[in-house]
Scaffold this motif. Structure first.
Motif, short mmCIF file in Angstrom:
data_model
loop_
_atom_site.label_atom_id
_atom_site.label_comp_id
_atom_site.label_asym_id
_atom_site.label_seq_id
_atom_site.Cartn_x
_atom_site.Cartn_y
_atom_site.Cartn_z
N ILE A 207 4.59 -21.48 4.23
CA ILE A 207 5.39 -20.29 3.94
C ILE A 207 6.37 -20.56 2.80
O ILE A 207 6.52 -19.74 1.89
CB ILE A 207 6.13 -19.82 5.21
CG1 ILE A 207 5.14 -19.23 6.19
CG2 ILE A 207 7.20 -18.79 4.86
CD1 ILE A 207 5.74 -18.74 7.48
N PHE A 208 7.02 -21.71 2.83
CA PHE A 208 7.90 -22.05 1.72
C PHE A 208 7.12 -22.15 0.41
O PHE A 208 7.60 -21.75 -0.65
CB PHE A 208 8.62 -23.38 1.99
CG PHE A 208 10.02 -23.20 2.53
CD1 PHE A 208 10.90 -22.32 1.93
CD2 PHE A 208 10.44 -23.91 3.63
CE1 PHE A 208 12.19 -22.14 2.41
CE2 PHE A 208 11.73 -23.75 4.14
CZ PHE A 208 12.61 -22.86 3.52
N GLY A 209 5.89 -22.65 0.49
CA GLY A 209 5.06 -22.73 -0.71
C GLY A 209 4.74 -21.36 -1.26
O GLY A 209 4.74 -21.15 -2.49
N SER A 210 4.49 -20.39 -0.37
CA SER A 210 4.18 -19.04 -0.84
C SER A 210 5.38 -18.41 -1.53
O SER A 210 5.24 -17.71 -2.54
CB SER A 210 3.72 -18.16 0.33
OG SER A 210 4.79 -17.89 1.22
N ILE A 211 6.57 -18.66 -0.99
CA ILE A 211 7.79 -18.12 -1.61
C ILE A 211 8.03 -18.77 -2.97
O ILE A 211 8.40 -18.11 -3.95
CB ILE A 211 9.00 -18.33 -0.69
CG1 ILE A 211 8.81 -17.53 0.61
CG2 ILE A 211 10.30 -17.92 -1.37
CD1 ILE A 211 9.83 -17.85 1.67
N THR A 212 7.79 -20.08 -3.05
CA THR A 212 7.95 -20.79 -4.32
C THR A 212 6.97 -20.25 -5.36
O THR A 212 7.33 -20.03 -6.53
CB THR A 212 7.72 -22.30 -4.12
OG1 THR A 212 8.65 -22.79 -3.16
CG2 THR A 212 7.90 -23.05 -5.43
N LEU A 213 5.72 -20.05 -4.95
CA LEU A 213 4.72 -19.49 -5.86
C LEU A 213 5.18 -18.15 -6.40
O LEU A 213 5.08 -17.87 -7.60
CB LEU A 213 3.40 -19.33 -5.11
CG LEU A 213 2.28 -18.57 -5.84
CD1 LEU A 213 1.83 -19.35 -7.07
CD2 LEU A 213 1.10 -18.31 -4.91
N LEU A 214 5.71 -17.30 -5.53
CA LEU A 214 6.16 -15.98 -5.94
C LEU A 214 7.34 -16.06 -6.90
O LEU A 214 7.43 -15.31 -7.86
CB LEU A 214 6.54 -15.16 -4.70
CG LEU A 214 6.48 -13.64 -4.84
CD1 LEU A 214 5.07 -13.19 -5.17
CD2 LEU A 214 6.96 -12.99 -3.56
N SER A 215 8.25 -17.01 -6.62
CA SER A 215 9.45 -17.12 -7.46
C SER A 215 9.13 -17.61 -8.86
O SER A 215 9.92 -17.41 -9.79
CB SER A 215 10.45 -18.07 -6.79
OG SER A 215 9.97 -19.40 -6.82
N LEU A 216 7.99 -18.26 -9.02
CA LEU A 216 7.60 -18.78 -10.34
C LEU A 216 6.86 -17.76 -11.19
O LEU A 216 6.59 -18.01 -12.36
CB LEU A 216 6.72 -20.03 -10.17
CG LEU A 216 7.41 -21.24 -9.53
CD1 LEU A 216 6.41 -22.37 -9.33
CD2 LEU A 216 8.58 -21.70 -10.36
N THR A 217 6.52 -16.62 -10.60
CA THR A 217 5.82 -15.59 -11.36
C THR A 217 6.81 -14.74 -12.11
O THR A 217 7.99 -14.69 -11.79
CB THR A 217 4.97 -14.71 -10.45
OG1 THR A 217 5.83 -14.02 -9.53
CG2 THR A 217 3.97 -15.54 -9.67
N THR A 218 6.33 -14.03 -13.09
CA THR A 218 7.17 -13.14 -13.89
C THR A 218 6.68 -11.72 -13.75
O THR A 218 5.67 -11.44 -13.12
CB THR A 218 7.14 -13.54 -15.38
OG1 THR A 218 5.77 -13.49 -15.83
CG2 THR A 218 7.68 -14.94 -15.58
N ASP A 219 7.41 -10.80 -14.34
CA ASP A 219 7.03 -9.38 -14.36
C ASP A 219 6.93 -8.79 -12.96
O ASP A 219 6.07 -7.96 -12.68
CB ASP A 219 5.70 -9.18 -15.08
CG ASP A 219 5.48 -7.71 -15.44
OD1 ASP A 219 6.49 -7.02 -15.66
OD2 ASP A 219 4.31 -7.29 -15.51
#
Length: 228
Positions: A207-219
């Motif tokens: 779950i923390f990995g999914s949040i990290t992935l999302l935080s690294l995206t733009t737009d």
């Protein structure tokens, strides 16, 4: 009408979530409520035509995998409390979509947050008086817990989420808020002595990995339609 709908969904979500804690562990309830992460993009697609992005879909799927790891997967039978927690997740998904639509159309986050809390009080206080043995003595005995729940877990947390959803979609907000489940597990370990299994710990990491992935995206940020 928009604010009334948001307030009603908020109240129902909170009531069902509280009921779930009667028959399941804090850890399980926290993670099962996080299935709202997967339900929210679907609700947003059906209700407002917001198509999920590839990254958002991947993050939601990762969160669901984390939830399954904690709960023991499909081989573990759910209790009534587990089912109530899952139902509350569905209610939270609808609430986040409606809250996002309301905030990006009307703004005024402080007024929106206050209306939600007032609506929850109007709905739940009579229920507490009729079904929950509500009394001044009971309120006094539970004052420290009620203060923490009211000020931090409800007022501060949902107030900040109301403000945040002026600037991000409901689908992205749902993934980020899913971190609550991890903090719930940590709090249960510290204060209640509950312990995560290695599988459950892996689920928290996912779950923390999914949040990290999302935080690294733009737009992923949209400007609010109405300023305060």
């Amino acid at each position: 009408m928009s604010l009334a709908k948001v307030s009603a969904l908020f109240s129902i979500s909170i009531i069902v979530q509280q009921v779930s804690y009667l028959e399941t562990s804090v850890t399980n309830a926290s993670f099962l409520v996080s299935t709202a992460t997967v339900m929210t993009p679907l609700a947003a697609w059906l209700l407002i035509g917001e198509r999920p992005t590839a990254v958002g879909g991947l993050a939601a799927a990762m969160t669901l995998a984390g939830v399954l790891l904690l709960s023991g997967g499909l081989i573990t039978s759910f209790s009534q409390g587990d089912l109530a927690a899952t139902l509350s997740a569905a209610c939270y998904a609808l609430w986040m979509v409606e809250l996002g639509r309301h905030m990006q159309t009307h703004g005024a986050p402080v007024a929106a947050a206050a209306a939600q809390f007032l609506g929850a009080a109007v709905i739940t206080l009579p229920l507490g008086a009729l079904l929950g043995n509500l009394s001044l003595a009971a309120i006094s005995d539970a004052a420290p817990e009620l203060a923490v729940l009211g000020i931090f877990s409800t007022g501060a947390a949902f107030g900040m989420q109301t403000i945040a959803q002026r600037f991000t979609s409901a689908s992205y907000a749902a993934v980020i808020v899913s971190a609550e489940s991890v903090f719930g597990a940590v709090g249960a370990a510290i204060f209640l002595g509950e312990r995560l299994s290695p599988t459950g710990a892996a689920g928290a990491a996912v779950i923390f990995g999914s949040i990290t992935l999302l935080s690294l995206t733009t737009d992923k940020i949209s400007k609010p339609a109405v300023a305060d």
